[in-house]
Scaffold this active site. Structure first.
Site, PDB file in Angstrom:
ATOM      1  N   GLU A 163      40.379 -27.606 -21.160  1.00  8.73           N
ATOM      2  CA  GLU A 163      41.281 -27.840 -20.015  1.00  8.73           C
ATOM      3  C   GLU A 163      41.275 -26.420 -18.952  1.00  8.73           C
ATOM      4  OE1 GLU A 163      44.284 -29.277 -22.451  1.00  8.73           O
ATOM      5  OE2 GLU A 163      43.325 -30.931 -22.869  1.00  8.73           O
ATOM      6  N   GLY A 166      41.910 -35.790 -26.221  1.00  5.63           N
ATOM      7  CA  GLY A 166      42.958 -36.515 -25.868  1.00  5.63           C
ATOM      8  C   GLY A 166      42.550 -38.008 -25.640  1.00  5.63           C
ATOM      9  N   GLU A 191      34.244 -29.125 -28.918  1.00  5.30           N
ATOM     10  CA  GLU A 191      35.033 -30.013 -28.721  1.00  5.30           C
ATOM     11  C   GLU A 191      34.233 -30.819 -27.643  1.00  5.30           C
ATOM     12  OE1 GLU A 191      39.284 -29.005 -29.400  1.00  5.30           O
ATOM     13  OE2 GLU A 191      38.925 -27.787 -27.851  1.00  5.30           O
ATOM     14  N   LYS A 212      49.359 -27.098 -26.454  1.00  2.76           N
ATOM     15  CA  LYS A 212      49.221 -26.995 -24.903  1.00  2.76           C
ATOM     16  C   LYS A 212      50.642 -27.056 -24.310  1.00  2.76           C
ATOM     17  CE  LYS A 212      45.380 -30.456 -26.033  1.00  2.76           C
ATOM     18  NZ  LYS A 212      44.496 -31.049 -25.205  1.00  2.76           N
ATOM     19  N   SER A 260      40.700 -35.737 -30.766  1.00  2.24           N
ATOM     20  CA  SER A 260      41.175 -36.669 -31.284  1.00  2.24           C
ATOM     21  C   SER A 260      40.961 -36.652 -32.834  1.00  2.24           C
ATOM     22  CB  SER A 260      40.484 -38.070 -30.706  1.00  2.24           C
ATOM     23  OG  SER A 260      40.808 -38.054 -29.300  1.00  2.24           O
ATOM     24  N   ASN A 272      46.927 -26.908 -31.169  1.00  2.00           N
ATOM     25  CA  ASN A 272      47.321 -26.528 -29.937  1.00  2.00           C
ATOM     26  C   ASN A 272      48.398 -27.290 -29.159  1.00  2.00           C
ATOM     27  OD1 ASN A 272      46.885 -25.908 -27.304  1.00  2.00           O
ATOM     28  ND2 ASN A 272      44.767 -26.730 -27.187  1.00  2.00           N
ATOM     29  N   HIS A 306      38.979 -23.164 -23.526  1.00  2.00           N
ATOM     30  CA  HIS A 306      39.335 -24.601 -23.855  1.00  2.00           C
ATOM     31  C   HIS A 306      38.979 -25.294 -22.553  1.00  2.00           C
ATOM     32  CE1 HIS A 306      41.688 -28.107 -24.363  1.00  2.00           C
ATOM     33  NE2 HIS A 306      41.609 -27.696 -25.564  1.00  2.00           N
TER      34      HIS A 306
HETATM   35  C1  PEP Z   1      42.140 -30.123 -27.822  1.00  2.00           C
HETATM   36  O1  PEP Z   1      42.920 -30.063 -27.131  1.00  2.00           O
HETATM   37  O2  PEP Z   1      41.747 -28.943 -28.329  1.00  2.00           O
HETATM   38  C2  PEP Z   1      42.340 -31.395 -28.697  1.00  2.00           C
HETATM   39  C3  PEP Z   1      41.424 -31.442 -29.609  1.00  2.00           C
HETATM   40  O3  PEP Z   1      42.993 -32.311 -28.290  1.00  2.00           O
HETATM   41  P1  PEP Z   1      43.251 -33.732 -29.153  1.00  2.00           P
HETATM   42  O4  PEP Z   1      43.231 -33.482 -30.597  1.00  2.00           O
HETATM   43  O5  PEP Z   1      44.346 -34.275 -28.505  1.00  2.00           O
HETATM   44  O6  PEP Z   1      41.900 -34.537 -28.591  1.00  2.00           O
END
Ligand code: PEP
Length: 254
Positions: A98, A174, A168, A12, A214, A10, A96
Site C-alpha cells: 500500500e 485484503g 505479500e 493499517k 488474507s 498490521n 508495504h
Molecule cells: C497486509 O496488509 O499486509 C495484509 C496481509 O492484509 P490482509 O491480511 O488483510 O490481506
C-alpha cells in the site's frame, strides 16, 4: 536451522485510541506471555506509545507501519526512525504494497527507508510481492528480484542481522484470496535461494520470511507447515483479538 516464527498484525489506518487500547489489552491477556512465536503489532502512529505502554513487560512488541528515511528536519508530516525508537518501537514495515501503490514509494525510497531503520537499530520487515497482472504475465520472479536487489543493494550479510522479509502477493492482500500453501512455498523457496546467492546460504538459512495476504486462523496452519514460511503478516484478521490469537497459535511450531 531453527527459525522462530514471527507473526505481525498490521492495523493499517484502523482503530482510535480507545479501540487500539482495547485490542492491545485483549492480546496482552491472551498471548502476553506467549514466546513460541514472536508477535509484533503495527498500530497507526498516534497509538504507538499508548499501545507500547499497554504491552510493556509482555512478550508482544510494537512496530510502525512506515518511516521517513531522513533525520529530523523540515519534513512536515514525516516520522523518523529515532522518533519510533523513542516511543517503544522495535520494528518497522518497509515497502508495504500500500505504501508502494497508494503513496508511490519507489524501490529506491524503500532502500533508503531500510537503511534508516537498520541504522537506528530497528528490525525492518521488508515487504515484497507481485501484482495480479505481473503474476499472470509470468513476471513474479523478475519483480521480486528487482524489489529485493534494489532494497538490499550495497549491503553485507553482517549488516542484515535484524532483517525480516515478508512475501505479500498484492492480489492476496485484503481480497480474501490467499495464495495456496504450495504457491506461497514455491515463492518463499525462490526468495531464500535468491538471498542465498546474494548473501550466502548460512545467512539465507537463518532469515525469516513471513507470508502475508488474507491469512486467517483457518488457513494459517497450512501455510506455516511449509518449509520456507516462517510466520505471517496479517492485516484484516489482526483487528480482532480472537482471530489474531488463533493465527499466532497456528504459527507456533512445537
Ligand atoms: C497486509 O496488509 O499486509 C495484509 C496481509 O492484509 P490482509 O491480511 O488483510 O490481506
Amino acid at each position: 536451522m531453527t527459525r522462530i516464527p514471527i507473526v505481525g498484525g498490521n492495523w493499517k489506518k484502523h482503530l482510535d485510541l480507545q479501540g487500539g487500547l482495547g485490542l492491545a489489552s485483549g492480546l496482552r491477556n491472551r498471548i502476553g506471555s506467549h514466546r513460541a512465536t514472536q508477535v509484533v503489532v503495527y498500530p497507526p502512529y498516534p497509538l504507538l506509545h499508548p499501545v507500547f505502554a499497554k504491552l510493556r513487560d509482555s512478550a508482544i512488541r510494537v512496530g510502525a507501519q512506515d518511516l521517513h528515511p531522513g533525520p529530523e528536519g523540515a519534513y512536515t508530516g514525516a516520522v523518523s526512525a529515532k522518533m519510533l525508537r523513542s516511543v517503544g518501537c522495535t520494528s518497522v514495515l518497509v515497502g508495504h504494497s500500500e505504501r508502494r501503490s497508494v503513496f508511490g514509494d519507489s524501490d529506491h525510497l524503500v532502500a533508503e527507508k531500510l537503511s534508516a531503520a537498520l541504522d537506528a537499530g530497528l528490525d525492518p520487515v521488508l515487504c515484497v510481492g507481485e501484482t495480479l497482472d505481473e503474476r499472470q504475465a509470468s513476471r513474479t520472479f523478475e519483480v521480486l528480484a528487482r524489489q529485493l536487489e534494489v532494497a538490499l543493494s550495497g549491503r553485507r550479510a553482517a549488516d542484515l542481522g535484524r532483517l525480516v522479509l515478508a512475501y505479500e502477493p498484492v492480489w492476496a492482500i485484503g481480497t480474501g484470496v490467499t495464495a495456496t500453501p504450495e504457491q506461497a512455498q514455491e515463492v518463499h523457496a525462490w526468495i531464500r535461494g535468491r538471498i542465498g546467492s546474494l548473501f550466502g546460504p548460512a545467512f539465507a538459512g537463518g532469515l525469516r520470511i513471513q507470508y502475508g495476504g488474507s491469512v486467517k486462523p483457518g488457513n494459517a496452519a497450512g501455510l506455516i507447515t511449509q518449509a520456507d514460511i516462517d510466520g505471517a503478516l496479517v492485516g484484516g484478521a489482526s483487528l480482532d483479538a480472537a482471530s489474531f490469537v488463533g493465527i499466532v497459535h497456528a504459527c507456533s511450531r512445537g
